[in-house]
Write a protein that holds these residues in place. Structure first.
Motif, PDB file in Angstrom:
ATOM      1  N   VAL A  64       0.864  -1.180   0.000  1.00  0.00           N
ATOM      2  CA  VAL A  64       0.000   0.000   0.000  1.00  0.00           C
ATOM      3  C   VAL A  64       0.898   1.226   0.000  1.00  0.00           C
ATOM      4  O   VAL A  64       1.792   1.362   0.843  1.00  0.00           O
ATOM      5  N   SER A 116       0.715   5.435   0.001  1.00  0.00           N
ATOM      6  CA  SER A 116      -0.239   6.466   0.375  1.00  0.00           C
ATOM      7  C   SER A 116       0.401   7.845   0.285  1.00  0.00           C
ATOM      8  O   SER A 116       1.621   7.991   0.409  1.00  0.00           O
ATOM      9  N   SER A 166      -4.593   6.629  -1.514  1.00  0.00           N
ATOM     10  CA  SER A 166      -3.749   5.440  -1.438  1.00  0.00           C
ATOM     11  C   SER A 166      -3.987   4.569  -2.660  1.00  0.00           C
ATOM     12  O   SER A 166      -5.033   4.657  -3.299  1.00  0.00           O
ATOM     13  N   ASP A 210      -6.585   6.784   4.186  1.00  0.00           N
ATOM     14  CA  ASP A 210      -5.186   6.836   4.594  1.00  0.00           C
ATOM     15  C   ASP A 210      -4.633   5.407   4.681  1.00  0.00           C
ATOM     16  O   ASP A 210      -5.387   4.427   4.666  1.00  0.00           O
ATOM     17  N   LYS A 211      -3.324   5.294   4.766  1.00  0.00           N
ATOM     18  CA  LYS A 211      -2.661   3.997   4.698  1.00  0.00           C
ATOM     19  C   LYS A 211      -3.080   3.071   5.835  1.00  0.00           C
ATOM     20  O   LYS A 211      -3.373   1.898   5.616  1.00  0.00           O
ATOM     21  N   MET A 217      -4.953  -0.456   5.251  1.00  0.00           N
ATOM     22  CA  MET A 217      -4.287  -1.700   5.637  1.00  0.00           C
ATOM     23  C   MET A 217      -5.175  -2.516   6.575  1.00  0.00           C
ATOM     24  O   MET A 217      -5.249  -3.741   6.459  1.00  0.00           O
ATOM     25  N   ASN A 249      -6.371  12.245   1.801  1.00  0.00           N
ATOM     26  CA  ASN A 249      -5.506  11.071   1.713  1.00  0.00           C
ATOM     27  C   ASN A 249      -5.877  10.274   0.475  1.00  0.00           C
ATOM     28  O   ASN A 249      -7.052  10.057   0.192  1.00  0.00           O
TER      29      ASN A 249
END
Length: 187
Positions: A90, A92, A130, A153-154, A158, A128
């Protein structure tokens, strides 16, 4: 900027279209028929008319059906690859944008500006984006697939990938650049 250029170009082509109509109408109404003016008008009319027609035809198709039909084709006839989302990478990127709070209330913005409090007309927004990157071997060749940008966001992404664990990747067998990463669970 590109939208403005396209709009100006469209109106210029429209003006050329009407100039062609005017030349044809003028030569037909004149006492002495001018073949070159008439043919110039016909040429202007046909070329600008074709450009206008093609532009309107292209703009009227919203692209949603085309995108949906490509996805449907890939799901039906494409290679189906099971993706272990925990093995994906991933990437971002995040930034802050400044946005107007009162863009639909100009009086409030004006009063804030006049009172010396113009900073309250703006707000900071965290953005954000990603992408998920997955590399696999297809027909003996290592291919890397990158998902479309995802507005998360990352850390959040995740976590969602860890919860889902698996998804499918549909790839066109003839052209591996045409693929569909099934990320509907992120919606």
């Amino acid at each position: 900027m590109l939208k403005i250029f396209k709009k100006v170009a469209f109106y210029l082509v429209l003006a050329v279209f009407f100039l062609g109509v005017l030349l044809i109408w003028g030569t037909l109404r004149a006492q002495v028929f001018q073949l070159t003016l008439f043919l110039t008008g016909v040429l202007l009319l046909l070329t600008s008319g074709a450009i206008i027609f093609l532009t309107i035809a292209r703009e009227s198709g919203d692209g949603v059906d085309t995108h949906a039909s490509i996805i449907q084709h890939l799901k039906k006839d494409g290679l189906q690859i099971d993706v272990d989302l925990t093995q994906c990478k991933v990437f971002s990127n995040g930034w802050t944008e400044r946005e107007e709070k009162y863009d639909n209330m100009p009086r409030v913005a004006f009063m804030n500006a006049v009172s010396g409090n113009s900073e309250s007309n703006f707000q900071e927004i965290n953005v954000n984006q990603s992408v998920i990157v997955y590399a696999t071997s297809i027909q003996g060749k290592t291919t890397t697939f990158v998902s479309p940008a995802i507005a998360k966001d990352k850390a959040t992404l995740m976590m969602l990938l860890e919860m889902q664990r698996n998804t499918l990747l549909y790839v066109d067998p003839a052209n591996h650049n045409i693929f569909y990463f099934d990320l509907a669970f992120l919606q």
